[in-house]
Design a protein around this motif. Structure first.
Motif, PDB file in Angstrom:
ATOM      1  N   ILE A 322     -14.189 -58.806 -67.025  1.00 43.37           N
ATOM      2  CA  ILE A 322     -15.665 -58.601 -66.954  1.00 43.37           C
ATOM      3  C   ILE A 322     -16.148 -58.022 -68.097  1.00 43.37           C
ATOM      4  O   ILE A 322     -17.544 -58.086 -67.537  1.00 43.37           O
ATOM      5  CB  ILE A 322     -14.840 -56.600 -66.157  1.00 43.37           C
ATOM      6  N   LEU A 323     -15.346 -57.431 -69.162  1.00 45.13           N
ATOM      7  CA  LEU A 323     -16.082 -57.159 -70.576  1.00 45.13           C
ATOM      8  C   LEU A 323     -17.635 -57.734 -70.081  1.00 45.13           C
ATOM      9  O   LEU A 323     -18.371 -58.055 -71.201  1.00 45.13           O
ATOM     10  CB  LEU A 323     -15.317 -56.559 -71.516  1.00 45.13           C
ATOM     11  N   ALA A 324     -17.137 -58.820 -70.318  1.00 42.31           N
ATOM     12  CA  ALA A 324     -17.851 -60.358 -70.678  1.00 42.31           C
ATOM     13  C   ALA A 324     -18.906 -60.664 -69.808  1.00 42.31           C
ATOM     14  O   ALA A 324     -19.993 -60.901 -70.442  1.00 42.31           O
ATOM     15  CB  ALA A 324     -16.992 -62.048 -70.465  1.00 42.31           C
ATOM     16  N   GLY A 325     -18.597 -60.320 -68.761  1.00 40.24           N
ATOM     17  CA  GLY A 325     -19.659 -60.803 -67.317  1.00 40.24           C
ATOM     18  C   GLY A 325     -20.370 -60.047 -67.569  1.00 40.24           C
ATOM     19  O   GLY A 325     -22.103 -60.172 -67.039  1.00 40.24           O
ATOM     20  N   LEU A 326     -19.862 -58.580 -67.989  1.00 42.85           N
ATOM     21  CA  LEU A 326     -21.156 -57.075 -67.867  1.00 42.85           C
ATOM     22  C   LEU A 326     -22.042 -57.294 -68.616  1.00 42.85           C
ATOM     23  O   LEU A 326     -23.318 -56.595 -68.895  1.00 42.85           O
ATOM     24  CB  LEU A 326     -20.317 -55.672 -67.900  1.00 42.85           C
ATOM     25  N   SER A 327     -21.719 -57.434 -69.768  1.00 42.51           N
ATOM     26  CA  SER A 327     -22.109 -57.788 -71.442  1.00 42.51           C
ATOM     27  C   SER A 327     -23.199 -59.311 -71.314  1.00 42.51           C
ATOM     28  O   SER A 327     -24.406 -59.068 -71.870  1.00 42.51           O
ATOM     29  CB  SER A 327     -21.528 -57.738 -72.417  1.00 42.51           C
ATOM     30  N   GLY A 328     -22.568 -60.440 -70.210  1.00 43.00           N
ATOM     31  CA  GLY A 328     -22.899 -61.616 -70.712  1.00 43.00           C
ATOM     32  C   GLY A 328     -22.665 -61.895 -71.597  1.00 43.00           C
ATOM     33  O   GLY A 328     -23.944 -62.824 -72.118  1.00 43.00           O
ATOM     34  N   ASP A 329     -21.495 -61.802 -72.227  1.00 43.16           N
ATOM     35  CA  ASP A 329     -21.795 -62.721 -73.818  1.00 43.16           C
ATOM     36  C   ASP A 329     -20.975 -63.851 -73.633  1.00 43.16           C
ATOM     37  O   ASP A 329     -19.938 -64.573 -72.809  1.00 43.16           O
ATOM     38  CB  ASP A 329     -20.419 -61.439 -74.349  1.00 43.16           C
ATOM     39  N   ASP A 330     -21.906 -64.736 -74.207  1.00 40.82           N
ATOM     40  CA  ASP A 330     -21.550 -66.043 -74.369  1.00 40.82           C
ATOM     41  C   ASP A 330     -20.782 -66.927 -74.740  1.00 40.82           C
ATOM     42  O   ASP A 330     -20.181 -67.558 -74.201  1.00 40.82           O
ATOM     43  CB  ASP A 330     -23.130 -66.868 -74.990  1.00 40.82           C
ATOM     44  N   LYS A 331     -20.257 -66.167 -75.549  1.00 38.58           N
ATOM     45  CA  LYS A 331     -18.932 -66.986 -76.556  1.00 38.58           C
ATOM     46  C   LYS A 331     -17.547 -66.389 -75.823  1.00 38.58           C
ATOM     47  O   LYS A 331     -17.284 -67.161 -75.511  1.00 38.58           O
ATOM     48  CB  LYS A 331     -18.794 -66.192 -78.009  1.00 38.58           C
ATOM     49  N   LEU A 332     -17.404 -65.289 -74.616  1.00 37.57           N
ATOM     50  CA  LEU A 332     -16.397 -65.041 -73.948  1.00 37.57           C
ATOM     51  C   LEU A 332     -16.481 -65.842 -72.947  1.00 37.57           C
ATOM     52  O   LEU A 332     -15.374 -66.081 -73.137  1.00 37.57           O
ATOM     53  CB  LEU A 332     -15.992 -63.173 -73.957  1.00 37.57           C
ATOM     54  N   ILE A 333     -17.476 -65.501 -71.921  1.00 41.35           N
ATOM     55  CA  ILE A 333     -18.296 -66.536 -70.881  1.00 41.35           C
ATOM     56  C   ILE A 333     -17.537 -67.729 -71.176  1.00 41.35           C
ATOM     57  O   ILE A 333     -16.844 -68.086 -70.304  1.00 41.35           O
ATOM     58  CB  ILE A 333     -19.589 -66.747 -70.696  1.00 41.35           C
ATOM     59  N   ASP A 334     -17.232 -68.434 -72.250  1.00 39.86           N
ATOM     60  CA  ASP A 334     -17.871 -69.899 -72.499  1.00 39.86           C
ATOM     61  C   ASP A 334     -16.798 -70.408 -72.681  1.00 39.86           C
ATOM     62  O   ASP A 334     -15.188 -71.165 -71.738  1.00 39.86           O
ATOM     63  CB  ASP A 334     -18.751 -70.555 -73.693  1.00 39.86           C
ATOM     64  N   LEU A 411     -22.388 -58.791 -76.621  1.00 41.61           N
ATOM     65  CA  LEU A 411     -21.328 -57.326 -75.961  1.00 41.61           C
ATOM     66  C   LEU A 411     -22.387 -56.128 -77.367  1.00 41.61           C
ATOM     67  O   LEU A 411     -22.010 -55.258 -76.548  1.00 41.61           O
ATOM     68  CB  LEU A 411     -20.197 -58.353 -76.636  1.00 41.61           C
ATOM     69  N   ARG A 412     -22.400 -56.513 -78.017  1.00 42.84           N
ATOM     70  CA  ARG A 412     -22.907 -55.773 -79.449  1.00 42.84           C
ATOM     71  C   ARG A 412     -23.924 -54.365 -78.720  1.00 42.84           C
ATOM     72  O   ARG A 412     -23.648 -53.635 -78.547  1.00 42.84           O
ATOM     73  CB  ARG A 412     -23.395 -55.527 -80.548  1.00 42.84           C
ATOM     74  N   LYS A 413     -25.030 -55.432 -78.243  1.00 42.66           N
ATOM     75  CA  LYS A 413     -26.146 -54.912 -77.778  1.00 42.66           C
ATOM     76  C   LYS A 413     -25.686 -54.437 -76.208  1.00 42.66           C
ATOM     77  O   LYS A 413     -26.076 -53.365 -76.084  1.00 42.66           O
ATOM     78  CB  LYS A 413     -27.438 -56.339 -77.454  1.00 42.66           C
ATOM     79  N   TRP A 414     -24.718 -54.614 -75.427  1.00 44.69           N
ATOM     80  CA  TRP A 414     -24.298 -53.889 -74.338  1.00 44.69           C
ATOM     81  C   TRP A 414     -23.959 -52.954 -74.093  1.00 44.69           C
ATOM     82  O   TRP A 414     -24.332 -51.657 -73.667  1.00 44.69           O
ATOM     83  CB  TRP A 414     -23.443 -55.322 -72.984  1.00 44.69           C
TER      84      TRP A 414
END
Length: 535
Positions: A322-334, A411-414
């Motif tokens: 959920i954190l990955a989805g909320l932040s749109g963090d490319d590395k976690l999503i990948d 993630l940091r930006k979010w």
């Protein structure tokens, strides 16, 4: 009114309740599935979770009526006859008025999650509560004997440092005394106090809590400190089960078969009431059942059926997804989409080790440190906190954090855009009044995970009953079932998967990662092992 008339009325008339789950629980236990369409307690919680949620306080808050107690000067328990009828009439009228006031105060998004998820969940949680959790009282008694024996085997009174301490202070060593433990650990054993606030008491003295002892053992292992930590764990388990057993109901419920030697615990499950807004359990608190190192003690929880199994369905890394989805963090999503282990991937970055194989001797250590970073850093832990959690130095942790944020810039930006206080909204449509930045960034994640769990349980609850594998508990991010016939295990959980797993975008449009589950099953809660399902 006869029982059948009551059943017909409750099931065919739209009803408004204050604390719908409580009303459903009482009626469901009597074979009545009421048609409750609104719950003023839930409406008040959605409007402002800070308010007292009892009916009397809300009636005063919105100036609907005078309190009945004030008007009559009586304890509610002493009201009877005509006055009782008047009171109930007033409560019904006040509930209706309160519903009309609160419902128009909610946003469209709040109303949607209220009607589609939270109201159905009042029925789901009521069914789970009525079901009860099986606990074998005899097994608990045997466990207490086992724990007592383990404590005696530690033979702490005969440890050389303990005998030396008794000569120094002139009295018998009291292992439960903070002062005695402190002198033993920091003076006689010579451990250096940890330079972290988490390792100190409120007065600034070195702590002797179990979490501190674990970190001290990373400094240097000694038999005495290892035994002190074991003593703390064993006595904690004893106290936990002594508390649980006091809530046992040996009679079960009238419409269930009772097996000799099996008792039931009937916990209360609440939406809200925690800093994160997750499901809360009390009387007793099943969330405190020993886990991790103490998971072996869960052998006292068993199926109520002679050929039954405990089945547990656990969401895989749901908060991190959920954190990955909320932040749109490319590395976690990948990492998730490609089937990589995000904790190992984080360890590669933090330690600048490009290849970490499962056969490596340090694999478990690397994964632990990567997992600590993935969960500690986004949820507010700084370098000092990470250093304490891992038993490393602050300079080491500072290097890890620098590499972590370089890897996860989105993630940091979010996180930087999360309000530090005030009203914080979850993508589910729910909100929370937060006092700190930590609360503000935790709420959207925790609340999104809560709604996933509630939707899954709402979808599977009736199918689980039909398949003779009803839900008997939900705890953290897992759903627990009690399967009547072990031979039906595989077809049952294959069917459950259809109701509890969610494909990318199926539940939340912003979540590009599948929400998958792991199933475990066993005779007891302790020996439940992962089940491999073939497609």
């Amino acid at each position: 009114m006869t029982k059948q008339e009551l059943k017909d009325f409750c099931e065919n008339s739209p009803l408004i309740a204050h604390h719908a789950k409580f009303e459903r629980k009482w009626l469901l236990s009597r074979g009545i599935d009421p048609n409750i369409i609104d719950d003023t307690m839930l409406l008040a919680y959605l409007y402002d979770e800070r308010m007292p949620l009892d009916l009397e306080s809300l009636v005063l808050r919105f100036e609907i009526d005078k309190p009945f107690k004030e008007e009559y000067g009586l304890d509610v328990s002493k009201i009877e006859g005509e006055r009782l009828r008047i009171r109930n009439t007033k409560d019904a009228r006040n509930t209706k008025v309160l519903r009309d006031i609160l419902k128009v105060k909610l946003t469209k998004e709040e109303l949607y999650v209220y009607e589609k998820v939270l109201m159905p969940a009042t029925r789901t949680l009521a069914l789970i509560e009525n079901r009860g959790v099986c606990i074998n009282r005899q097994a608990v008694e045997q466990l207490q004997v086992e724990l007592n024996n383990k404590i005696l085997e530690l033979d702490i009174d005969r440890l050389p440092e303990v005998l030396e301490l008794e000569k120094m202070i002139g009295v018998k060593f009291n292992i439960n005394s903070y002062l005695h433990r402190g002198v033993l650990i920091y003076d006689l054993l010579g451990y250096t106090p940890l330079p972290f606030s988490q390792a100190q008491t409120e007065g600034g003295d070195p702590s002797t809590q179990a979490k501190v002892l674990r970190q001290l053992l990373l400094q240097r292992k000694t038999e005495t400190l290892e035994k002190l930590l074991k003593f703390t764990s064993y006595t904690g388990y004893k106290e936990s089960y002594e508390g649980l057993i006091s809530f046992c109901d040996g009679c079960g419920r009238p419409h269930w078969d009772t097996i000799d030697g099996i008792d039931y615990i009937f916990t209360n499950l609440h939406i809200g009431g925690t800093s994160t807004g997750r499901i809360r359990s009390d009387h007793p608190n099943m969330q405190n059942t020993p886990s991790r190192d103490g998971a072996w003690t869960r052998k006292v929880f068993t199926s109520r059926y002679p050929k039954g199994l405990i089945v547990e369905c656990d969401y895989d890394q749901i908060e991190l997804k959920i954190l990955a989805g909320l932040s749109g963090d490319d590395k976690l999503i990948d990492d998730f989409l490609s089937g990589k282990d995000p904790h190992i991937e984080m360890a590669k970055v933090a330690f600048n080790v490009p290849n970490i194989k499962e056969s490596d001797s340090k694999y478990a250590d690397y994964r632990f440190l990567g997992k600590t970073l993935n969960y500690a850093v986004p949820f507010g832990r700084g370098a000092a906190g990470v250093a304490f959690d891992t038993g490393r130095t602050i300079p080491e942790a500072q290097v890890w954090l620098k590499r972590y944020w370089k890897e996860h810039s989105k993630l940091r930006k979010w996180l930087d855009n999360v309000p530090q206080e005030g009203i914080v909204y979850s993508p589910t449509g729910m909100k929370r009044h937060c006092d700190t930045w930590t609360q503000g960034k935790n709420f959207p994640i925790q609340n999104s995970a809560l709604i996933v769990l509630l939707i899954a349980m709402n979808q599977v609850i009736d199918q689980a009953i039909r398949l003779h594998c009803p839900i008997d508990l939900c705890i953290h991010d897992s759903i627990r079932f009690d399967l009547e016939d072990e031979t039906k295990l595989l077809p049952t959980i294959k069917e459950f998967k259809e109701y509890v797993e969610f494909k990318p975008g199926e539940l939340y449009s912003w979540l590009p990662i599948p929400l998958t589950v792991t199933f475990k099953a066993g005779r007891t809660w302790a020996d439940a092992n992962k089940i491999k399902l073939t497609s």
